[in-house]
Structure formats: C-alpha cells, structure tokens
Design a protein around this motif. Sequence first.
Motif, mmCIF file in Angstrom:
data_model
loop_
_atom_site.group_PDB
_atom_site.id
_atom_site.type_symbol
_atom_site.label_atom_id
_atom_site.label_comp_id
_atom_site.label_asym_id
_atom_site.label_seq_id
_atom_site.Cartn_x
_atom_site.Cartn_y
_atom_site.Cartn_z
ATOM 1 N N ALA A 1 9.034 5.622 2.121
ATOM 2 C CA ALA A 1 8.842 5.490 0.676
ATOM 3 C C ALA A 1 9.152 6.802 -0.015
ATOM 4 O O ALA A 1 9.061 7.880 0.587
ATOM 5 C CB ALA A 1 7.412 5.054 0.351
ATOM 6 N N GLN A 2 9.517 6.693 -1.288
ATOM 7 C CA GLN A 2 9.731 7.876 -2.109
ATOM 8 C C GLN A 2 9.453 7.497 -3.551
ATOM 9 O O GLN A 2 9.531 6.327 -3.929
ATOM 10 C CB GLN A 2 11.163 8.405 -1.976
ATOM 11 C CG GLN A 2 12.220 7.471 -2.568
ATOM 12 C CD GLN A 2 13.630 7.982 -2.356
ATOM 13 O OE1 GLN A 2 14.081 8.069 -1.226
ATOM 14 N NE2 GLN A 2 14.317 8.284 -3.435
ATOM 15 N N SER B 1 0.811 -1.210 0.000
ATOM 16 C CA SER B 1 0.000 0.000 0.000
ATOM 17 C C SER B 1 0.850 1.268 0.000
ATOM 18 O O SER B 1 0.358 2.344 -0.360
ATOM 19 C CB SER B 1 -0.983 0.000 1.173
ATOM 20 O OG SER B 1 -0.344 -0.249 2.402
ATOM 21 N N LEU B 2 2.136 1.172 0.365
ATOM 22 C CA LEU B 2 3.015 2.332 0.204
ATOM 23 C C LEU B 2 3.180 2.693 -1.273
ATOM 24 O O LEU B 2 3.360 3.864 -1.618
ATOM 25 C CB LEU B 2 4.388 2.055 0.827
ATOM 26 C CG LEU B 2 4.471 2.149 2.349
ATOM 27 C CD1 LEU B 2 5.855 1.729 2.825
ATOM 28 C CD2 LEU B 2 4.148 3.555 2.845
ATOM 29 N N LEU B 3 3.115 1.679 -2.155
ATOM 30 C CA LEU B 3 3.189 1.968 -3.587
ATOM 31 C C LEU B 3 1.958 2.725 -4.056
ATOM 32 O O LEU B 3 2.019 3.486 -5.029
ATOM 33 C CB LEU B 3 3.355 0.667 -4.381
ATOM 34 C CG LEU B 3 4.685 -0.058 -4.196
ATOM 35 C CD1 LEU B 3 4.686 -1.372 -4.967
ATOM 36 C CD2 LEU B 3 5.859 0.820 -4.640
ATOM 37 N N ARG C 1 11.159 1.875 1.438
ATOM 38 C CA ARG C 1 12.374 1.954 2.251
ATOM 39 C C ARG C 1 12.218 1.373 3.645
ATOM 40 O O ARG C 1 13.185 1.290 4.394
ATOM 41 C CB ARG C 1 12.817 3.415 2.321
ATOM 42 C CG ARG C 1 13.037 4.009 0.940
ATOM 43 C CD ARG C 1 13.145 5.520 0.951
ATOM 44 N NE ARG C 1 14.343 5.973 1.620
ATOM 45 C CZ ARG C 1 14.635 7.268 1.814
ATOM 46 N NH1 ARG C 1 13.795 8.199 1.391
ATOM 47 N NH2 ARG C 1 15.740 7.608 2.439
ATOM 48 N N GLY C 2 11.001 0.995 4.023
ATOM 49 C CA GLY C 2 10.814 0.411 5.346
ATOM 50 C C GLY C 2 9.357 0.058 5.574
ATOM 51 O O GLY C 2 8.464 0.571 4.889
ATOM 52 N N LEU C 3 9.121 -0.830 6.529
ATOM 53 C CA LEU C 3 7.756 -1.182 6.923
ATOM 54 C C LEU C 3 7.259 -0.125 7.892
ATOM 55 O O LEU C 3 7.851 0.074 8.953
ATOM 56 C CB LEU C 3 7.749 -2.570 7.569
ATOM 57 C CG LEU C 3 8.159 -3.722 6.640
ATOM 58 C CD1 LEU C 3 8.324 -5.010 7.433
ATOM 59 C CD2 LEU C 3 7.124 -3.902 5.536
ATOM 60 N N PRO C 4 6.184 0.575 7.558
ATOM 61 C CA PRO C 4 5.767 1.725 8.374
ATOM 62 C C PRO C 4 5.139 1.321 9.696
ATOM 63 O O PRO C 4 4.480 0.281 9.807
ATOM 64 C CB PRO C 4 4.752 2.436 7.483
ATOM 65 C CG PRO C 4 4.224 1.370 6.585
ATOM 66 C CD PRO C 4 5.361 0.415 6.359
ATOM 67 N N ALA C 5 5.355 2.167 10.701
ATOM 68 C CA ALA C 5 4.661 2.007 11.977
ATOM 69 C C ALA C 5 3.190 2.371 11.797
ATOM 70 O O ALA C 5 2.836 3.122 10.880
ATOM 71 C CB ALA C 5 5.303 2.910 13.028
ATOM 72 N N PRO C 6 2.308 1.858 12.643
ATOM 73 C CA PRO C 6 0.887 2.221 12.544
ATOM 74 C C PRO C 6 0.688 3.726 12.710
ATOM 75 O O PRO C 6 1.429 4.383 13.440
ATOM 76 C CB PRO C 6 0.248 1.441 13.694
ATOM 77 C CG PRO C 6 1.185 0.309 13.967
ATOM 78 C CD PRO C 6 2.551 0.853 13.702
#
Length: 252
Positions: free
Chosen positions: A239-240, A171-173, A202-207
């Motif tokens: 993400a970027q 979902s970051l994409l 770039r990483g798994l996001p925190a909630p």
Amino acid sequence: MAGFAEATTVEDGEAVLDPQWTVGGRPNGGYLLALLARAAVTAAHPHPLSASAVYLSPPEPGPASVAVETLREGRSVSQARVRLTQKDKTCVEALFTLGDLAAAGEPRFTAAEPPAVAAHDTLGRTPVEPPGAGVRIDMLEMVDQRIDLAGPGDLRGWLSFDDGTPFDAFSLLYAVDAFPPASFTLGGSGWTPTLELTAYVRGLPAPGPLRVRQYARMVTDSQLDQVCEIWDATGRPVAQATQLAVYRRPKA
C-alpha cells in the motif's frame, strides 16, 4: 471493543462510527476510508484498488449514513463514489476503483526496497497518550504501533492489530493513515486533520506486522504534504498513500 472488521460494517446504508477508532475523540481518517470501501465493493470486484477522499467535516462517533453511487461497472474494474453524512452534513466523500487483488499476480518490478527499520522488539509500543502530543489516541488500544525516528520528517516502524488479526485490503486503507503525522519530528503538535488522502492498495499482505515509512515532502506554515509506504512481513509493497493535511505550528 469492536474489532476492525466489525467497526467498519455498513448495513443498508447505515454505519455506527466506533469511538475506539478515534484520535482526540474524532474517527481516524483511514478508518473512515476503510468503512466507505466496504460499502463500495461488489461480489465481482471485492477489493479497493485505489481511493481518493476529501474530508469535509469531522464526524463524531455514532450513527452515520453511507450512500454509494456506481459510476461504472467493468469486467476487471469498477468505479464508485461513496459519501458519508451525519446530521445532514457531508463529512467524507471518496472515489474508489474496485477490482480483485488476488488476480493481480506477483510484482514484476518495484522501484523502492523496504526501508531499514529498527527491529520490532527493540522499539517501544506507542502509548495511548503520547508525551507531548496533547491528544488521546484511543485507537492505539487496538493496534501495536512501534516507531523508529529515522530523521527529520521521516518516521518508520511496525504496525499490527493487537488481537493478531491479519491485515486485508480494507485495513490497509486504515494503515496508510495510522502513524503520527510526519511533522511530529519537525515540531508539529496536536491534531493534524486530513484534507485529502489518495491511497493505492497494491497487494494482499502476508500475515505479520506491516513495515511502515511515513515522510514529509513539504511543510508550510499551514499545510503538510506527506507520503506513507507500506510493506508486508515478506518485504512486498502492499500500500501507499499521499496526504495533504493541516499543519499547526507549535506555540511560541
């Protein structure tokens, strides 16, 4: 209404493009990229690390085919090419680098700090039919998007799923293509179709809500070059993306 994970499901090379994740009746480019990423990942490499997609023809909501070609299988990363077709027409083609974000560890150096953004509760939620946009954005029924107009060509704000689902690598994409185009503050109007999108996860996001900054680097009479950067609720960059899109000048 299908949640994001359900709406990006691919089974046996077939998918159904969900009408809820559309802009002006066409599936959002980030949504399509996340769907292709789900088809690309493997048990050994469960996350997209990078993605580069060209958007050749906008698909319609409904059935579509997804073909995956493994280019290389390595110990720490693999590469794959994924193609989405509909009615015998290629709509999106993407290259992915796949890996395991959980094994990446914490950042040892970052060049950019999280940008200043107005507090979440002080910003209004973007409506499904934003005034002046001239287009209905159905996906805004599924996400809480709050925008801070930081300046010309510079949008900042917050993004979260309406049902509270936390963001993940897929979902970051979607998130890197979820905000309005940066040309929104420069007089651009209407649908701004993506030509090419390159994204890094770039990483798994925190909630919690994502902090988003999207800004234009160059706008010509016909094209928009913009960057999207995303931080999670802890201030970690996750993400970027860089995107080349069609720019439509406002009518005189």
